[in-house]
Design a protein around this motif. Structure first.
Motif, short mmCIF file in Angstrom:
data_model
loop_
_atom_site.label_atom_id
_atom_site.label_comp_id
_atom_site.label_asym_id
_atom_site.label_seq_id
_atom_site.Cartn_x
_atom_site.Cartn_y
_atom_site.Cartn_z
N SER A 72 0.84 -1.19 0.00
CA SER A 72 0.00 0.00 0.00
C SER A 72 0.88 1.24 0.00
N ARG A 73 0.26 2.38 -0.28
CA ARG A 73 0.99 3.66 -0.27
C ARG A 73 1.57 3.94 1.11
N ASP A 74 0.81 3.61 2.16
CA ASP A 74 1.30 3.84 3.52
C ASP A 74 2.52 2.98 3.82
N GLN A 75 2.53 1.74 3.35
CA GLN A 75 3.67 0.86 3.60
C GLN A 75 4.92 1.38 2.88
N VAL A 76 4.75 1.86 1.65
CA VAL A 76 5.89 2.41 0.89
C VAL A 76 6.40 3.67 1.59
N ARG A 77 5.48 4.52 2.05
CA ARG A 77 5.88 5.76 2.74
C ARG A 77 6.60 5.42 4.05
N ASP A 78 6.17 4.37 4.75
CA ASP A 78 6.84 3.97 5.99
C ASP A 78 8.28 3.52 5.71
N LEU A 79 8.51 2.85 4.59
CA LEU A 79 9.86 2.34 4.28
C LEU A 79 10.78 3.43 3.71
N LEU A 80 10.26 4.27 2.82
CA LEU A 80 11.11 5.21 2.10
C LEU A 80 10.95 6.66 2.51
N GLY A 81 9.92 6.97 3.28
CA GLY A 81 9.65 8.36 3.63
C GLY A 81 8.72 8.97 2.60
N SER A 82 8.38 10.23 2.79
CA SER A 82 7.50 10.92 1.86
C SER A 82 8.24 11.18 0.56
N PRO A 83 7.54 11.06 -0.57
CA PRO A 83 8.22 11.30 -1.85
C PRO A 83 8.57 12.77 -2.02
N MET A 84 9.64 13.03 -2.74
CA MET A 84 10.07 14.40 -3.00
C MET A 84 9.12 15.08 -3.98
N LEU A 85 8.64 14.34 -4.96
CA LEU A 85 7.76 14.91 -5.97
C LEU A 85 6.48 14.10 -6.09
N THR A 86 5.36 14.77 -5.98
CA THR A 86 4.07 14.18 -6.31
C THR A 86 3.37 15.18 -7.21
N ASP A 87 2.58 14.70 -8.12
CA ASP A 87 1.96 15.55 -9.10
C ASP A 87 0.45 15.33 -9.07
N ALA A 88 -0.31 16.42 -9.06
CA ALA A 88 -1.77 16.31 -9.05
C ALA A 88 -2.28 15.68 -10.34
N PHE A 89 -1.54 15.85 -11.45
CA PHE A 89 -1.96 15.28 -12.73
C PHE A 89 -1.55 13.82 -12.89
N HIS A 90 -0.57 13.39 -12.09
CA HIS A 90 -0.12 11.99 -12.10
C HIS A 90 -0.13 11.48 -10.67
N ALA A 91 -1.32 11.27 -10.13
CA ALA A 91 -1.47 10.92 -8.72
C ALA A 91 -0.92 9.53 -8.40
N ASP A 92 -0.76 8.69 -9.44
CA ASP A 92 -0.26 7.33 -9.22
C ASP A 92 1.25 7.22 -9.37
N ARG A 93 1.95 8.35 -9.38
CA ARG A 93 3.41 8.33 -9.54
C ARG A 93 4.05 9.12 -8.41
N TRP A 94 5.00 8.47 -7.73
CA TRP A 94 5.80 9.13 -6.70
C TRP A 94 7.25 9.11 -7.15
N ASP A 95 7.90 10.27 -7.09
CA ASP A 95 9.32 10.36 -7.44
C ASP A 95 10.14 10.60 -6.18
N TYR A 96 11.08 9.71 -5.95
CA TYR A 96 12.03 9.87 -4.85
C TYR A 96 13.34 10.36 -5.47
N VAL A 97 13.63 11.64 -5.30
CA VAL A 97 14.81 12.26 -5.87
C VAL A 97 15.77 12.57 -4.73
N PHE A 98 17.04 12.29 -4.97
CA PHE A 98 18.06 12.57 -3.96
C PHE A 98 19.26 13.19 -4.65
N THR A 99 19.72 14.33 -4.12
CA THR A 99 20.95 14.95 -4.61
C THR A 99 21.77 15.40 -3.40
N ILE A 100 23.08 15.32 -3.55
CA ILE A 100 23.98 15.83 -2.51
C ILE A 100 25.21 16.41 -3.18
N ARG A 101 25.61 17.56 -2.69
CA ARG A 101 26.86 18.20 -3.10
C ARG A 101 27.61 18.52 -1.82
#
Length: 182
Positions: free
Chosen positions: A66-95
């Protein structure tokens, strides 16, 4: 009467050439190793964005969760889109100064409330690999020994065990009068 000060023309021209030469040299003072004249290190702000997702965490995510189980494992997604509600993007950058910049993107696709697929890049590091890649601390000398060998453990003195307590009742015994007369 105002006093004016004028430089002779050759001196003025020489001062202008020296100033231009000095200013053009400023760009050559900063080298590839971020050092000013190879003495003073330049400060760079550390920029971290998104969620660190390691190989161990990504392996726990399975289709059908479920969405809650994925959120519990990975945290809240960095990008969610109202037009693509079924897609979560986990983006990570470090400098980080002294370490190579990193950027990763993981995509979770849902069908309703259930995870349909999870796209993970092939170069996703383990937790140890990630920590090693951003660690700018360079230890000096030998790594300290953290564990004893079997021979060293056997050479340690054996602990002295205290004598077991005796079964005798110790201390004074007391008798109390009854609380009610009866």
């Amino acid at each position: 009467m105002p006093v004016s000060f004028r430089l002779p023309r050759p001196t003025l021209g020489l001062a202008a050439v020296a100033a231009l030469a000095g200013l053009s040299a400023c760009s050559s003072w900063v080298g590839h190793d971020d050092r000013f004249m190879a003495v003073v290190p330049l400060y760079r702000v550390e920029i971290v964005q998104g969620n660190v997702v390691t190989k161990e965490a990504a392996e726990k995510v399975k289709p059908g969760m479920s969405r809650d189980q994925v959120r519990d494992l990975l945290g809240s997604p960095m990008l969610t889109d109202a037009f693509h509600a079924d897609r979560w993007d986990y983006v990570f950058t470090i400098r980080r100064q002294g370490a190579a910049p990193q950027a990763r993107r993981l995509v979770a696709l849902f069908e309703g409330d259930k995870l349909k697929s999870f796209e993970v890049p092939g170069d996703l590091p383990t937790e140890k690999e990630f920590v090693a890649s951003i660690n700018t601390f360079k230890p000096k000398g030998d790594v300290p020994k953290l564990e004893l060998s079997e021979a060293e453990r056997n050479a340690l003195p054996k602990p002295v065990r205290p004598a077991p307590p005796s079964n005798e009742v110790g201390g004074p015994t007391r008798a109390f009068p009854p609380l009610e007369k009866g």
